[in-house]
Design an enzyme around this catalytic site. Sequence first.
Site, PDB file in Angstrom:
ATOM      1  N   ASP A  36     -47.499  49.461  14.698  1.00 20.28           N
ATOM      2  CA  ASP A  36     -48.157  49.741  13.425  1.00 20.28           C
ATOM      3  C   ASP A  36     -47.524  48.844  12.345  1.00 20.28           C
ATOM      4  OD1 ASP A  36     -49.563  51.559  11.453  1.00 20.28           O
ATOM      5  OD2 ASP A  36     -47.483  51.947  10.895  1.00 20.28           O
ATOM      6  N   ILE A  37     -48.274  48.577  11.283  1.00 20.35           N
ATOM      7  CA  ILE A  37     -47.764  47.651  10.255  1.00 20.35           C
ATOM      8  C   ILE A  37     -47.085  48.402   9.099  1.00 20.35           C
ATOM      9  CG2 ILE A  37     -48.402  45.909   8.550  1.00 20.35           C
ATOM     10  CD1 ILE A  37     -50.610  44.954  10.422  1.00 20.35           C
ATOM     11  N   ASP A  38     -47.889  49.079   8.272  1.00 19.10           N
ATOM     12  CA  ASP A  38     -47.347  49.633   7.018  1.00 19.10           C
ATOM     13  C   ASP A  38     -46.505  50.875   7.277  1.00 19.10           C
ATOM     14  OD1 ASP A  38     -48.730  48.100   4.650  1.00 19.10           O
ATOM     15  OD2 ASP A  38     -50.252  48.387   6.206  1.00 19.10           O
ATOM     16  N   ASP A 213     -45.595  55.292  11.856  1.00 16.11           N
ATOM     17  CA  ASP A 213     -44.908  56.160  10.890  1.00 16.11           C
ATOM     18  C   ASP A 213     -45.748  57.326  10.400  1.00 16.11           C
ATOM     19  OD1 ASP A 213     -46.609  54.244   9.545  1.00 16.11           O
ATOM     20  OD2 ASP A 213     -45.827  55.060   7.679  1.00 16.11           O
TER      21      ASP A 213
HETATM   22  O1  LIG Z   1     -51.970  51.569  10.018  1.00 19.29           O
HETATM   23  P1  LIG Z   1     -51.040  50.879   9.081  1.00 19.29           P
HETATM   24  O2  LIG Z   1     -50.748  49.461   9.463  1.00 19.29           O
HETATM   25  O3  LIG Z   1     -49.787  51.667   8.809  1.00 19.29           O
HETATM   26  O4  LIG Z   1     -51.850  50.801   7.687  1.00 19.29           O
HETATM   27  C1  LIG Z   1     -52.120  52.017   6.990  1.00 19.29           C
HETATM   28  C2  LIG Z   1     -52.613  51.674   5.593  1.00 19.29           C
HETATM   29  O5  LIG Z   1     -51.586  50.868   5.011  1.00 19.29           O
HETATM   30  C3  LIG Z   1     -51.821  50.364   3.701  1.00 19.29           C
HETATM   31  O6  LIG Z   1     -51.632  51.411   2.771  1.00 19.29           O
HETATM   32  C4  LIG Z   1     -50.316  51.926   2.789  1.00 19.29           C
HETATM   33  O7  LIG Z   1     -49.375  50.872   2.512  1.00 19.29           O
HETATM   34  C5  LIG Z   1     -49.472  50.311   1.173  1.00 19.29           C
HETATM   35  C6  LIG Z   1     -48.463  49.176   1.088  1.00 19.29           C
HETATM   36  O8  LIG Z   1     -47.169  49.631   1.369  1.00 19.29           O
HETATM   37  C7  LIG Z   1     -49.205  51.408   0.146  1.00 19.29           C
HETATM   38  O9  LIG Z   1     -49.334  50.875  -1.179  1.00 19.29           O
HETATM   39  C8  LIG Z   1     -50.204  52.553   0.357  1.00 19.29           C
HETATM   40  O10 LIG Z   1     -49.900  53.621  -0.514  1.00 19.29           O
HETATM   41  C9  LIG Z   1     -50.151  53.058   1.800  1.00 19.29           C
HETATM   42  O11 LIG Z   1     -51.155  54.030   2.030  1.00 19.29           O
HETATM   43  C10 LIG Z   1     -53.178  49.713   3.574  1.00 19.29           C
HETATM   44  O12 LIG Z   1     -53.473  49.467   2.222  1.00 19.29           O
HETATM   45  C11 LIG Z   1     -54.291  50.523   4.210  1.00 19.29           C
HETATM   46  O13 LIG Z   1     -55.483  49.751   4.252  1.00 19.29           O
HETATM   47  C12 LIG Z   1     -53.891  50.858   5.642  1.00 19.29           C
HETATM   48  O14 LIG Z   1     -54.923  51.592   6.275  1.00 19.29           O
END
Ligand SMILES: O=P(O)(O)OC[C@H]1O[C@H](O[C@H]2O[C@H](CO)[C@@H](O)[C@H](O)[C@H]2O)[C@H](O)[C@@H](O)[C@@H]1O
Length: 265
Positions: A36-38, A213
């Site tokens: 996973d990324i974020d 996460d």
């Molecule tokens: O599935 P993931 O790779 O974990 O992505 C999930 C979402 O991540 C992003 O939003 C989240 O991270 C942002 C940057 O740190 C933060 O500002 C935000 O509050 C988080 O929800 C992304 O913008 C989404 O499109 C993804 O789905």
Amino acid sequence: MGIDAVTTRESLALPAADPAGDLPVVWSTAWAPFLDIDGTLLDIAARPDDVFVPDDLIETLTAIADTCGCLALITGRSLGQADALFGAGRFDVAANHGAVVRIGGVVRDQAGDPGAAEAVAAALRPAVDRHAGTFVEEKGHSVAVHYRAAPAAEPFLLQAAREAIRGSGDAWRILIGKAVIEIAPRSATKGTAIAQFLADPAYRRRRPFFAGDDTTDEDAFEAVAAVGGLGVLIGPERKTAARYRLPSPGAFRAWLDGSVAGCAG
Ligand SMILES: O=P(O)(O)OC[C@H]1O[C@H](O[C@H]2O[C@H](CO)[C@@H](O)[C@H](O)[C@H]2O)[C@H](O)[C@@H](O)[C@@H]1O
């Protein structure tokens, strides 16, 4: 399943992971790494475009991909966003919470008409206009509504999301992530995407590893657990189908660095 079947933190009833920094993984062609990324590879930032990708992270992921012969990013972001962060076409990707999958450069889009997601985004705009600090992120095949700067807006935005997909039958599901409400196609999840990778010759007959996460990653933890794989939760303790846990993206990146040094080659 109707629109009330929302996946929330509260609706998960899963066992706690074993906190453990000493993960039993030595990268080799026996493994299929899914990441996973974020909040997992990258620290959470104020806004989606504010995230920072360390150069050495890309080097580390490339080394793991070379050693294993495969590696996929499993993300809620779009394919274009994943490429912008990690390099165009560099890694295999499951984007939009599994709705779009790219394996070996071949994109399989299971999400149908992106115009439908645009219509959902348009329906949500009046709601974010009423709450300073909230915004809509259009991702082609899915939509996110962010409220990190206005957490009190969550109930109002959730109701707006329900109304935005009313009349679309079972086309959409709502996921609640980290200060975000995601509207994604019901036809795919991160779990079905991982199953799709594992059916591909490049990933077949390997033990899946997934690190994530968020509660939106539980489909993926369940998918890897179902086939004897290994899930690693990144972040604080909570109910999860992951078996191991590391406390932060920084700790996970440090573990990844160390794991490359111990690669079986
Ligand atoms: O599935 P993931 O790779 O974990 O992505 C999930 C979402 O991540 C992003 O939003 C989240 O991270 C942002 C940057 O740190 C933060 O500002 C935000 O509050 C988080 O929800 C992304 O913008 C989404 O499109 C993804 O789905």
